[in-house]
Design a protein around this motif. Structure first.
Motif, PDB file in Angstrom:
ATOM      1  N   LEU A 141       0.824  -1.210   0.000  1.00  0.00           N
ATOM      2  CA  LEU A 141       0.000   0.000   0.000  1.00  0.00           C
ATOM      3  C   LEU A 141       0.861   1.263   0.000  1.00  0.00           C
ATOM      4  O   LEU A 141       0.548   2.238  -0.686  1.00  0.00           O
ATOM      5  N   ASN A 142       1.969   1.245   0.742  1.00  0.00           N
ATOM      6  CA  ASN A 142       2.855   2.402   0.745  1.00  0.00           C
ATOM      7  C   ASN A 142       3.482   2.616  -0.623  1.00  0.00           C
ATOM      8  O   ASN A 142       3.611   3.759  -1.073  1.00  0.00           O
ATOM      9  N   ALA A 143       3.869   1.535  -1.296  1.00  0.00           N
ATOM     10  CA  ALA A 143       4.463   1.668  -2.634  1.00  0.00           C
ATOM     11  C   ALA A 143       3.460   2.267  -3.611  1.00  0.00           C
ATOM     12  O   ALA A 143       3.810   3.136  -4.424  1.00  0.00           O
ATOM     13  N   VAL A 144       2.207   1.831  -3.520  1.00  0.00           N
ATOM     14  CA  VAL A 144       1.158   2.372  -4.394  1.00  0.00           C
ATOM     15  C   VAL A 144       0.941   3.847  -4.071  1.00  0.00           C
ATOM     16  O   VAL A 144       0.926   4.704  -4.970  1.00  0.00           O
ATOM     17  N   ALA A 145       0.797   4.171  -2.787  1.00  0.00           N
ATOM     18  CA  ALA A 145       0.544   5.554  -2.377  1.00  0.00           C
ATOM     19  C   ALA A 145       1.699   6.477  -2.784  1.00  0.00           C
ATOM     20  O   ALA A 145       1.465   7.593  -3.271  1.00  0.00           O
ATOM     21  N   GLU A 146       2.934   6.020  -2.605  1.00  0.00           N
ATOM     22  CA  GLU A 146       4.091   6.848  -2.963  1.00  0.00           C
ATOM     23  C   GLU A 146       4.140   7.133  -4.456  1.00  0.00           C
ATOM     24  O   GLU A 146       4.414   8.256  -4.876  1.00  0.00           O
ATOM     25  N   ARG A 147       3.869   6.131  -5.285  1.00  0.00           N
ATOM     26  CA  ARG A 147       3.906   6.337  -6.729  1.00  0.00           C
ATOM     27  C   ARG A 147       2.764   7.251  -7.182  1.00  0.00           C
ATOM     28  O   ARG A 147       2.973   8.148  -8.009  1.00  0.00           O
ATOM     29  N   VAL A 148       1.583   7.058  -6.646  1.00  0.00           N
ATOM     30  CA  VAL A 148       0.454   7.918  -7.003  1.00  0.00           C
ATOM     31  C   VAL A 148       0.776   9.365  -6.612  1.00  0.00           C
ATOM     32  O   VAL A 148       0.579  10.298  -7.397  1.00  0.00           O
ATOM     33  N   LYS A 149       1.315   9.560  -5.407  1.00  0.00           N
ATOM     34  CA  LYS A 149       1.675  10.911  -4.955  1.00  0.00           C
ATOM     35  C   LYS A 149       2.735  11.516  -5.868  1.00  0.00           C
ATOM     36  O   LYS A 149       2.644  12.691  -6.252  1.00  0.00           O
ATOM     37  N   GLU A 150       3.742  10.733  -6.231  1.00  0.00           N
ATOM     38  CA  GLU A 150       4.813  11.213  -7.112  1.00  0.00           C
ATOM     39  C   GLU A 150       4.249  11.694  -8.453  1.00  0.00           C
ATOM     40  O   GLU A 150       4.585  12.771  -8.935  1.00  0.00           O
ATOM     41  N   VAL A 151       3.358  10.922  -9.028  1.00  0.00           N
ATOM     42  CA  VAL A 151       2.753  11.291 -10.328  1.00  0.00           C
ATOM     43  C   VAL A 151       1.889  12.533 -10.166  1.00  0.00           C
ATOM     44  O   VAL A 151       1.980  13.473 -10.971  1.00  0.00           O
ATOM     45  N   LEU A 152       1.055  12.558  -9.138  1.00  0.00           N
ATOM     46  CA  LEU A 152       0.156  13.693  -8.948  1.00  0.00           C
ATOM     47  C   LEU A 152       0.921  14.974  -8.616  1.00  0.00           C
ATOM     48  O   LEU A 152       0.571  16.057  -9.073  1.00  0.00           O
ATOM     49  N   ASP A 153       1.999  14.850  -7.826  1.00  0.00           N
ATOM     50  CA  ASP A 153       2.812  16.022  -7.492  1.00  0.00           C
ATOM     51  C   ASP A 153       3.492  16.612  -8.728  1.00  0.00           C
ATOM     52  O   ASP A 153       3.727  17.814  -8.786  1.00  0.00           O
ATOM     53  N   SER A 154       3.807  15.757  -9.695  1.00  0.00           N
ATOM     54  CA  SER A 154       4.493  16.240 -10.900  1.00  0.00           C
ATOM     55  C   SER A 154       3.509  16.734 -11.961  1.00  0.00           C
ATOM     56  O   SER A 154       3.914  17.293 -12.977  1.00  0.00           O
TER      57      SER A 154
END
Length: 160
Positions: A141-154
């Motif tokens: 879940l953390n890996a999914v959340a981190e990647r989603v955040k990374e994409v959305l932040d960019s």
């Protein structure tokens, strides 16, 4: 837009409709396959049986049911599973013109998304199998959340 399993097909369709409406959409798919047409009837059947068993077990735990009610519940789940498996095997995703992130299990290597993501495909490999990969104990879940955040932040404003 995010979809898990067959929900990935639904998310792809919604994302494409949003693009037509002028939105720039980041698409996240969790352990799906572009086309399920190659599944053998034996695999489809075993997948459906396993899913039915999980649904029935969950439903029976939540209520005290009689044998008559259990039979009716089994029949209702069977009808829904037959319908879902039929839809699954007929669905094929169209090429997606945007950024696509695929969260997949280690064994889901023949998913077909490398040809689908016209804006590039970023794969994130998760531990576990299809049914357990989003269990909290797997640590995914953390890996999914981190990647989603990374994409959305960019992404710029106005994106989905």
């Amino acid at each position: 837009m995010m979809g898990y399993s067959f929900g990935g097909h639904v998310a792809d369709e919604v994302a494409q409709l949003a693009q037509v409406a002028g939105w720039r959409v980041n698409l996240f798919i969790v352990d799906a396959t572009v086309s399920y047409k190659g599944l053998t009837s034996e695999h489809r059947s075993s997948t459906a049986v396993a899913a039915r068993a999980k649904m029935l077990e969950a439903a029976l735990k939540s209520t005290g049911t009689s044998l008559t009610e259990e039979t009716a519940l089994r029949d209702a789940i069977q009808r829904r599973m037959d319908s879902n498996v039929s839809a699954l095997t007929q669905s094929v995703l169209a090429p997606y013109d945007g950024q696509l992130t695929l969260f997949r299990t280690e064994v889901n290597t023949a998913h077909g998304f490398e040809k689908l993501g016209l804006g590039g495909v970023k794969e994130v490999v998760l531990k576990g199998d299809h049914d357990s990969l989003l269990d909290e104990g797997m640590g995914n879940l953390n890996a999914v959340a981190e990647r989603v955040k990374e994409v959305l932040d960019s992404s710029s404003g106005g994106d989905l």
